[in-house]
Write a protein that holds these residues in place. Structure first.
Motif, mmCIF file in Angstrom:
data_model
loop_
_atom_site.group_PDB
_atom_site.id
_atom_site.type_symbol
_atom_site.label_atom_id
_atom_site.label_comp_id
_atom_site.label_asym_id
_atom_site.label_seq_id
_atom_site.Cartn_x
_atom_site.Cartn_y
_atom_site.Cartn_z
ATOM 1 N N ALA A 237 -2.395 -0.263 1.318
ATOM 2 C CA ALA A 237 -1.707 -0.997 2.381
ATOM 3 C C ALA A 237 -2.049 -0.410 3.744
ATOM 4 O O ALA A 237 -2.237 -1.147 4.729
ATOM 5 C CB ALA A 237 -0.188 -0.949 2.151
ATOM 6 N N GLN B 35 3.557 0.608 10.017
ATOM 7 C CA GLN B 35 4.554 0.332 8.967
ATOM 8 C C GLN B 35 4.971 -1.133 8.966
ATOM 9 O O GLN B 35 5.236 -1.713 7.912
ATOM 10 C CB GLN B 35 5.785 1.226 9.173
ATOM 11 C CG GLN B 35 5.517 2.689 8.872
ATOM 12 C CD GLN B 35 6.608 3.596 9.397
ATOM 13 O OE1 GLN B 35 7.375 3.218 10.281
ATOM 14 N NE2 GLN B 35 6.690 4.803 8.862
ATOM 15 N N GLY C 213 -0.361 -0.161 -3.290
ATOM 16 C CA GLY C 213 0.016 1.229 -3.052
ATOM 17 C C GLY C 213 -0.016 1.537 -1.567
ATOM 18 O O GLY C 213 -0.577 0.782 -0.777
ATOM 19 N N LYS C 214 0.609 2.662 -1.208
ATOM 20 C CA LYS C 214 0.679 3.064 0.212
ATOM 21 C C LYS C 214 -0.699 3.131 0.841
ATOM 22 O O LYS C 214 -0.915 2.674 1.953
ATOM 23 C CB LYS C 214 1.373 4.442 0.319
ATOM 24 C CG LYS C 214 2.882 4.343 0.351
ATOM 25 C CD LYS C 214 3.401 4.494 1.783
ATOM 26 C CE LYS C 214 4.741 3.787 1.990
ATOM 27 N NZ LYS C 214 5.849 4.370 1.271
ATOM 28 N N THR D 78 2.991 -4.014 0.696
ATOM 29 C CA THR D 78 3.599 -3.146 -0.321
ATOM 30 C C THR D 78 4.711 -3.876 -1.081
ATOM 31 O O THR D 78 4.818 -3.753 -2.294
ATOM 32 C CB THR D 78 4.171 -1.845 0.292
ATOM 33 O OG1 THR D 78 4.938 -2.174 1.434
ATOM 34 C CG2 THR D 78 3.087 -0.883 0.679
ATOM 35 N N CYS D 79 5.531 -4.643 -0.363
ATOM 36 C CA CYS D 79 6.652 -5.329 -1.023
ATOM 37 C C CYS D 79 6.186 -6.537 -1.823
ATOM 38 O O CYS D 79 6.603 -6.746 -2.957
ATOM 39 C CB CYS D 79 7.668 -5.818 0.019
ATOM 40 S SG CYS D 79 8.741 -4.532 0.630
ATOM 41 N N MET E 128 2.333 -2.763 7.053
ATOM 42 C CA MET E 128 2.266 -2.356 5.641
ATOM 43 C C MET E 128 3.389 -2.948 4.796
ATOM 44 O O MET E 128 3.258 -3.057 3.570
ATOM 45 C CB MET E 128 2.344 -0.824 5.537
ATOM 46 C CG MET E 128 1.079 -0.107 5.970
ATOM 47 S SD MET E 128 1.385 1.669 6.174
ATOM 48 C CE MET E 128 1.783 2.153 4.492
#
Lengths: 227, 242
Positions: B116, B99, B112-113, B106-107, B102
């Motif tokens: 990423a 995370q 997309g999830k 993503t930001c 990621m």
């Protein structure tokens, strides 16, 4: 001295107890949600807002934290009435409780925000995150996680303090109890029952917050850290 | 060879303290530059200026076509091209390794999830930590945390990577695993500027060594310069480490 306990005379009032309990729960839930949102916004304003806003919020927090809740409740209730507006006692109770709990939430959240190291923000900015993204992902989320136990205590306290709004005849549990004991002249029994109901409600509220925390703070769940 | 980073006559003070006193050097694409020097020589500050973490009072800094010294600089655009890894890792403690990596794609790149996550997996593999994707920073050793921090930076595909004393908080074994990752990066053609106290690593991997002293570039040359310093200051500095 012997006292004959008689709980049976309260039995016919069970429905009123239930209604009072329900209203207490509603008052607390609404005040908690609004208090959290308002408190978070105030905390952001106080920690990172423009200087004038920091001072305004600071003054508000100090005034609220240094005056009795009962006085605040009266001020809201009679204050609104003297403006010529008709206001429902329950609504006045919610307003007063929110005004109160926002101030306390603000201070708790600010402590959380200030505990996030500057280097974390620097790292997020170096990754290209904008201010808003940095604030949400890197400052606010860990801050809330860190102060969550303190927030829970505050909101349990809020639930208990909502009994004070019985003084402006908001029909919550304590107000109901006041009425029942004057009907039955069984004050001791009535407040024993009410005390137990508050105790039970506290457990339920704490348990609900614990469950919510486990759901939201995945790290705590995975690492088994206590909340 | 195209120049990616260029510092010209950079001056920087913190209050009355002069930290950078006319620093100039250039970094070409694919080059690995090691900046060495005593604590307080200004090397970390120079590195932070390249990423606009510090503002300079005089001189110019050009990084991948961005005029870093310009007041109108768009820092977010600059930071799309420049990655930085810190001594204290600065991983986000509430996010897993994956995370952490990621978050920026993503930001910032609005991926997309899934896309990423693929990037995160790839970057973790490059630093040899595929099996630690779901671990939180506190479950990782210092060396592993630093490798995740490198992976996090890599995920944004920067054109230049800055390393600010990234092994200073690690024991020799963990230092070794981080340096190996950096060596792999260098071999892959990444342009790197590293502030370091690892002389052996600088000698082996760096294409250019910049020795800073008293806020100035005192001596500069290839890695072999460390074997035959010309200035007495560098001779003392290298000698004291042996």
């Amino acid at each position: 001295m012997t006292y004959q306990f008689d709980f049976s005379s309260l039995l016919p009032y069970w429905q009123q107890f239930a209604e009072g309990l329900w209203l207490t729960l509603q008052l607390s839930a609404i005040s908690t949600v609004l208090g959290f949102v308002g408190g978070a916004l105030c905390a952001i304003a106080r920690a990172d807002g423009p200087p004038w806003l920091q001072r305004v919020v600071g003054a508000y927090v100090e005034v609220i934290r240094n005056t009795p809740l009962l006085v605040q409740v009266f001020l809201v209730y009679f204050g609104i009435a003297s403006l010529g507006l008709m206001v429902d006692a329950n609504l006045a109770a919610v307003i007063a409780l929110v005004v109160n709990v926002v101030a306390y939430t603000c201070e708790i959240m600010r402590a959380g925000i200030e505990s996030v190291h500057k280097a974390q923000v620097e790292a997020a900015e170096c990754l290209g995150l904008n201010r808003r993204q940095t604030y949400w992902h890197v400052v606010l989320r860990p801050a809330i996680e860190r102060v969550y136990p303190a927030l829970v205590s505050q909101y349990v306290l809020l639930m208990l303090a909502s009994s004070i709004t019985s003084q402006i005849s908001a029909e919550e549990l304590t107000a109901v109890a006041n009425r029942i004991q004057s009907d039955t002249f069984r004050a001791f029994e009535t407040y024993i029952v009410v005390g137990l109901l508050y105790l039970a409600l506290s457990f339920v509220v704490r348990w609900a917050f614990w469950g919510f925390g486990m759901l939201v703070f995945t790290r705590r769940r995975k690492l088994g850290t206590a909340l | 060879m195209s120049v990616v980073v260029k510092l010209s006559n950079v001056h920087k003070s913190f209050g009355p303290l002069k930290v950078l006193d006319g620093v100039s050097f250039e970094v070409a694409r694919g080059e690995v530059v090691a900046v060495i020097g005593q604590s307080g020589s200004g090397k970390s500050t120079a590195l932070r200026c390249i990423n606009a973490l510090e503002t300079i009072q005089q001189g110019s800094i050009e990084v991948c076509g961005h005029a870093v010294h310009d007041e109108k600089l768009d820092k977010r655009k600059l930071r799309l091209d420049v990655g930085i890894v810190f001594q204290s890792y600065n991983l986000f403690p509430h996010l897993t390794a994956e995370q952490n990596i990621m978050l920026a794609p993503t930001c910032v790149k609005a991926l997309g999830k899934k896309a990423a996550r693929d990037i995160a997996r790839d970057c973790l593999a490059r630093v040899g930590l595929s099996e630690k994707a779901d671990h939180y920073p506190e479950q990782l050793s210092g060396g592993q945390q630093q490798r995740v921090a490198i992976a996090r930076s890599l995920a944004m595909q920067p054109k230049v990577m800055l390393f600010d004393e990234v092994t200073s908080a690690l024991d020799p074994q963990l230092t070794g695993e981080v340096l190996k990752v950096m060596e792999d990066l260098a071999r892959g053609g990444m342009t790197m500027i590293l502030v370091t106290h690892e002389m052996a690593f600088a000698r082996k991997v760096a294409s250019q060594v910049v020795y800073m002293n008293k806020g100035k570039v005192w001596e500069t040359g290839p890695g072999s310069m460390l074997d035959a310093p010309t200035t007495p200051e560098l001779r003392d500095f290298v000698g004291s480490g042996l």
